[in-house]
Scaffold this motif. Structure first.
Motif, short mmCIF file in Angstrom:
data_model
loop_
_atom_site.label_atom_id
_atom_site.label_comp_id
_atom_site.label_asym_id
_atom_site.label_seq_id
_atom_site.Cartn_x
_atom_site.Cartn_y
_atom_site.Cartn_z
N ILE A 1 13.28 -10.04 -5.47
CA ILE A 1 13.36 -11.44 -5.90
C ILE A 1 14.79 -11.80 -6.26
O ILE A 1 15.27 -12.90 -5.95
CB ILE A 1 12.43 -11.69 -7.10
CG1 ILE A 1 10.96 -11.49 -6.68
CG2 ILE A 1 12.62 -13.10 -7.65
CD1 ILE A 1 10.00 -11.56 -7.82
N GLY B 1 7.58 -8.12 -2.50
CA GLY B 1 8.14 -9.45 -2.75
C GLY B 1 7.21 -10.56 -2.30
O GLY B 1 7.05 -11.58 -2.97
N LEU B 2 6.54 -10.36 -1.14
CA LEU B 2 5.58 -11.35 -0.66
C LEU B 2 4.36 -11.42 -1.59
O LEU B 2 3.81 -12.50 -1.82
CB LEU B 2 5.14 -11.00 0.77
CG LEU B 2 6.20 -11.12 1.85
CD1 LEU B 2 5.68 -10.63 3.20
CD2 LEU B 2 6.68 -12.56 1.98
N LYS C 1 5.15 -13.47 -4.53
CA LYS C 1 5.18 -14.90 -4.22
C LYS C 1 3.82 -15.41 -3.75
O LYS C 1 3.74 -16.54 -3.26
CB LYS C 1 6.23 -15.17 -3.15
CG LYS C 1 7.64 -14.82 -3.58
CD LYS C 1 8.63 -15.04 -2.45
CE LYS C 1 10.03 -14.65 -2.87
NZ LYS C 1 11.00 -14.82 -1.75
N SER C 2 2.77 -14.60 -3.86
CA SER C 2 1.40 -14.96 -3.44
C SER C 2 1.34 -15.27 -1.95
O SER C 2 0.48 -16.03 -1.50
CB SER C 2 0.90 -16.18 -4.25
OG SER C 2 0.86 -15.87 -5.61
N GLN C 3 2.22 -14.66 -1.16
CA GLN C 3 2.19 -14.81 0.28
C GLN C 3 1.55 -13.62 0.97
O GLN C 3 1.44 -13.59 2.19
CB GLN C 3 3.62 -15.02 0.81
CG GLN C 3 4.27 -16.29 0.29
CD GLN C 3 5.69 -16.46 0.77
OE1 GLN C 3 6.20 -15.62 1.53
NE2 GLN C 3 6.34 -17.54 0.37
#
Length: 213
Positions: free
Chosen positions: A60, A177-178, A181-183
């Motif tokens: 991040i 990291g995804l 970010k809730s991805q």
């Protein structure tokens, strides 16, 4: 004879008491050993989570660096500022102001515009040449129907893009990291960690469309 009998009774009582104490001591040792083992497992899990959180924090923290090319339009937009100053100077008065305007004007225009155009051209060509690792991982997860591990994703992307060095550690850090970010979504099966595409960002992108229309 009575003294011998009483002595044997005391001996048998002490023997029974010591035997019971030994059994209780052994059971207590087993209980404490089980608790220590459980605490060690919890400590190991916390340490693993700590390393994962550190990798997410690094990912991040490195995200704003990739957004630096977006600052190029601002620098390009800052070029016309001298022109506004020149207009005010022209409206001010005098031949001196005119002579000052004409001299620096071509220098700033010729030096500022090509630099901005070159920088924007390089940024555009860099984006069109090859997608980022984040885009590749998102596309791969969206095409999968089953959870995939970081090693599997790295192997698949390495075969699909042999010109790029895709490492499992970098892929795992990008996946975390995804997830942050809730991805993407993370799931565990035993000691293994698997990742799937998250449907939340897609719904968030679909909602503003009718509002804007």
């Amino acid at each position: 004879m009575s003294e011998d009998a009483s002595a044997t009774e005391l001996t048998s009582q002490y023997t029974a008491q010591v035997t019971a104490d030994l059994e209780r001591n052994a059971k207590e040792q087993q209980r404490l050993s089980a608790e220590i083992a459980a605490l060690q497992e919890q400590l190991a899990a916390q340490q693993r989570d700590h390393t994962v959180l550190l990798s997410i924090q690094q990912a991040i923290g490195a995200a704003p660096v990739s957004a630096e090319p977006s600052a190029l339009p601002d620098s390009a937009a800052a070029v016309p500022a001298p022109r506004a100053a020149k207009k005010t100077a022209e409206s001010g008065s005098g031949k001196r102001a005119r002579t000052r305007k004409t001299a620096p004007a071509p220098r700033q225009a010729t030096s500022g515009k090509p630099a901005a155009e070159k920088a924007s051209g390089k940024a555009g060509s860099a984006k069109t040449v090859q997608p980022t690792l984040v885009d590749l991982i998102r596309g791969h997860l969206s095409e999968q129907n089953e959870p995939r591990s970081a090693a599997e994703i790295a192997a698949t992307l390495g075969k699909a893009h042999p010109d790029r060095s895709v490492k499992t550690t970098v892929v795992r850090t990008t996946l975390e990291g995804l997830v942050a970010k809730s991805q993407a979504q993370r799931s565990k099966q035993g000691t293994s960690v698997f990742y799937t595409a998250s449907a939340v960002p897609e719904r968030a992108e679909e909602q503003p469309a009718p509002a804007g229309a």
